[in-house]
Design an enzyme around this catalytic site. Sequence first.
Site, short mmCIF file in Angstrom:
data_model
loop_
_atom_site.label_atom_id
_atom_site.label_comp_id
_atom_site.label_asym_id
_atom_site.label_seq_id
_atom_site.Cartn_x
_atom_site.Cartn_y
_atom_site.Cartn_z
N CYS A 169 50.30 40.57 61.86
CA CYS A 169 50.49 39.89 63.06
C CYS A 169 51.89 39.85 63.12
CB CYS A 169 49.84 38.67 63.35
SG CYS A 169 50.32 37.79 64.83
N CYS A 180 53.25 36.36 65.34
CA CYS A 180 53.08 35.12 64.89
C CYS A 180 52.25 35.16 63.52
CB CYS A 180 52.28 34.33 65.76
SG CYS A 180 50.81 34.65 66.66
N SER A 181 50.98 34.92 63.49
CA SER A 181 50.36 34.94 62.01
C SER A 181 48.80 35.04 62.38
CB SER A 181 50.48 33.50 61.33
OG SER A 181 50.34 32.41 62.05
N CYS A 182 48.37 35.67 63.33
CA CYS A 182 46.80 35.74 63.76
C CYS A 182 46.12 36.48 62.49
CB CYS A 182 46.48 36.64 64.82
SG CYS A 182 47.55 36.01 66.31
#
Lengths: 223, 212
Positions: free
Chosen positions: B110, B113-115
């Site tokens: 991702c 962000c940090s999906c």
Amino acid sequence: MTRPHDMGGRYGDGPVIPEAEGEVFHADWHARALSVTLAVAAHGAWNIDVSRHVREKLAPMDYARFSYYEKWMAGLADLLVEAGMVTAAELAAGDAAPQPPADKMLTQENVPAVLARGGPADRPSSVGPAFKPGDVVRTRQIAANMFVDGGHTRLPQYAAGATGRVIRYHGTHVLPDSSAHRLGDAPEPLYAVAFAASDLWSHPENPGDEVILDLWQSYLAPA
Amino acid sequence: MCMPHDDPDHPHSLLPPDPALRIKALETILTRKGLIDPAALDEIIDTYENKIGPRNGAHVVARAWLDPAFKARLLEDATALVSELGYYGRQGEHMVAVENTDDIHNMVVCTLCSCYPWPLLGIPPGWYKSDAYRARTVREPRAVLADFGVTLPERTAVRVWDSTAEIRYLVIPKRPVGTEGMDEAGLMALVTRDSMIGTGLALDPQASEAKA
């Protein structure tokens, strides 16, 4: 026109450091930061797109120097003040006058149900799919929010103006560009689009490699 | 056209400089105001430390290795299938499974962000959220794989999935050779978290037996 979170393809970051599987939190305060953020979201004062954008809006210097959960805490503090749930004076004091539990406060017994329920992003939409798997499409030349200057979007800079092919239709989903600014869900078709590495990078590692992104219909035009 | 709301005096700068004290201040304020329940925080932490983690994903992968009809359904509609197994939830509302073969190696990142698929893999590891992984994986996946000690044959194409929407991706790693006749529990032990993100391969049964 860029924001510091949009780092795909950037040079100079050094090695990725693997870590063992069992270590979920590296410090107690990481676990507290995650759990406070999840718990307070139960009040419904913001959605996931609003919370992503508040982290992206951090000053580039803060974004770079903050560790992961420091970004979460900073975003949370800013959201709480923006939503009127906490005052700047309370933040500065680190304390507040006691109040009875709010109606929507997440209780211990509700945690499993709330985590299991999640927050699906698919919605019925009046916008029909304009593309199908196999179609060739081009992304917007400028990776920017069309409603708000400097606003939230999920088209990364590295894939702006690139030509790819639709490989999967995901149905109609909330448009983050609208939702992040409380302008409504504005759901529209969402697709997985594949790009050849050679169409994105000057020196691709291998000509057969691909990068796939999930992109909303309004980010795309026929090519 | 709205104007951006950039404010150099973000409220977060009012909090203490030490991160542990920063979250302590937020927790104190929110608890006093009746907005959070400390017992709920402990419950959330316990959930992700002890109940929801990569063994869920390993269960799905082992089932897919053993049962071709299960794998076909997983590739067709992963959300419905993992829901039946009880692996639906926050950050896993829309699941897609992708299969590694001799020709294609899938990796998930991702960049924005940090999906990450929490109900199947738990909380993402530190490196998944790092600038280095987010920045480099889309441009030089093979160099990133080298950081994990993984080398792919030249003929294997890499497909990097950048999780830009609410779709969460699970990689089905290649089933290792020499695992014919192994049962679900035995196969699950070979499925590492990293192999389901695409930064690792499933373990070799001989090597992991020697280690045990």
